[in-house]
Write a protein that holds these residues in place. Structure first.
Motif, short mmCIF file in Angstrom:
data_model
loop_
_atom_site.label_atom_id
_atom_site.label_comp_id
_atom_site.label_asym_id
_atom_site.label_seq_id
_atom_site.Cartn_x
_atom_site.Cartn_y
_atom_site.Cartn_z
N LEU A 2 0.85 -1.18 0.00
CA LEU A 2 0.00 0.00 0.00
C LEU A 2 0.89 1.24 0.00
O LEU A 2 1.94 1.26 0.64
CB LEU A 2 -0.89 0.01 1.24
N ASP A 93 -3.35 5.75 -1.86
CA ASP A 93 -3.55 5.99 -3.29
C ASP A 93 -3.91 4.67 -3.98
O ASP A 93 -3.35 3.63 -3.65
CB ASP A 93 -2.27 6.55 -3.92
N GLY A 94 -4.81 4.76 -4.93
CA GLY A 94 -5.15 3.60 -5.74
C GLY A 94 -5.99 2.58 -5.00
O GLY A 94 -6.59 2.86 -3.97
N GLU A 95 -6.02 1.38 -5.55
CA GLU A 95 -6.81 0.30 -4.98
C GLU A 95 -6.19 -0.13 -3.65
O GLU A 95 -4.98 -0.31 -3.56
CB GLU A 95 -6.83 -0.90 -5.92
N THR A 96 -7.03 -0.30 -2.63
CA THR A 96 -6.49 -0.71 -1.33
C THR A 96 -6.74 -2.20 -1.05
O THR A 96 -6.00 -2.81 -0.29
CB THR A 96 -7.14 0.08 -0.18
N GLY A 97 -7.80 -2.75 -1.62
CA GLY A 97 -8.16 -4.13 -1.30
C GLY A 97 -8.71 -4.30 0.10
O GLY A 97 -8.96 -5.41 0.54
N LYS A 99 -11.48 -3.46 3.30
CA LYS A 99 -12.90 -3.23 3.53
C LYS A 99 -13.11 -2.93 5.01
O LYS A 99 -12.52 -3.59 5.87
CB LYS A 99 -13.70 -4.47 3.14
#
Ligand SMILES: [Zn+2]
Ligand SMILES: [Zn+2]
Length: 122
Positions: A2, A93-97, A99
């Motif tokens: 990340l 930044d961007g996709e974290t995956g 929840k």
């Protein structure tokens, strides 16, 4: 991995380990420092690599809060007796995956909003 940064970009960080415990904190300290609620996850402190000038503030004797002194972004929370550190989900930044898993300190939440999602509360 990340990657994240503060609003002005002077502080950047990378998390080189699985992040856990994605949560929204409703405590008075997080609301004061962030302007509303603070969302974070945590990882081993040794796996979080920070570049740039983080300033630390101790709102209580138990923990310190790290923020960018230039733009004020509230990025990190670290309990003195834990070897993990929390980092702000909003700074990534961007996709974290990731929840959200829980709302915490909901007893301290403000009266100006409701928590109306399905995420468990404590
Ligand atoms: Zn900044
Ligand atoms: Zn909090």
């Amino acid at each position: 991995m990340l990657k994240g940064s503060c609003l002005c970009g002077e502080v950047t960080f990378e998390v080189n380990a699985p992040a856990d415990g994605a949560s929204v904190c409703h405590c008075g300290q997080c609301r004061k420092q962030s302007g509303h609620v603070w969302s974070s996850a945590h990882a081993a402190e040794t796996a979080i690599h920070i570049a740039g000038p983080v300033h630390w503030f101790e709102a209580s004797p138990a923990a310190k809060r790290g923020f960018c002194a230039r733009c004020g972004s509230f990025l990190f929370w670290k309990a003195h007796d834990e070897d993990t550190m929390s980092f702000a989900l909003g700074a990534l930044d961007g996709e974290t995956g990731l929840k959200l898993e829980k709302h915490i300190f909901t007893a301290d939440k403000g009266d100006y909003y409701e928590i109306d999602d399905e995420v468990p509360q404590s």
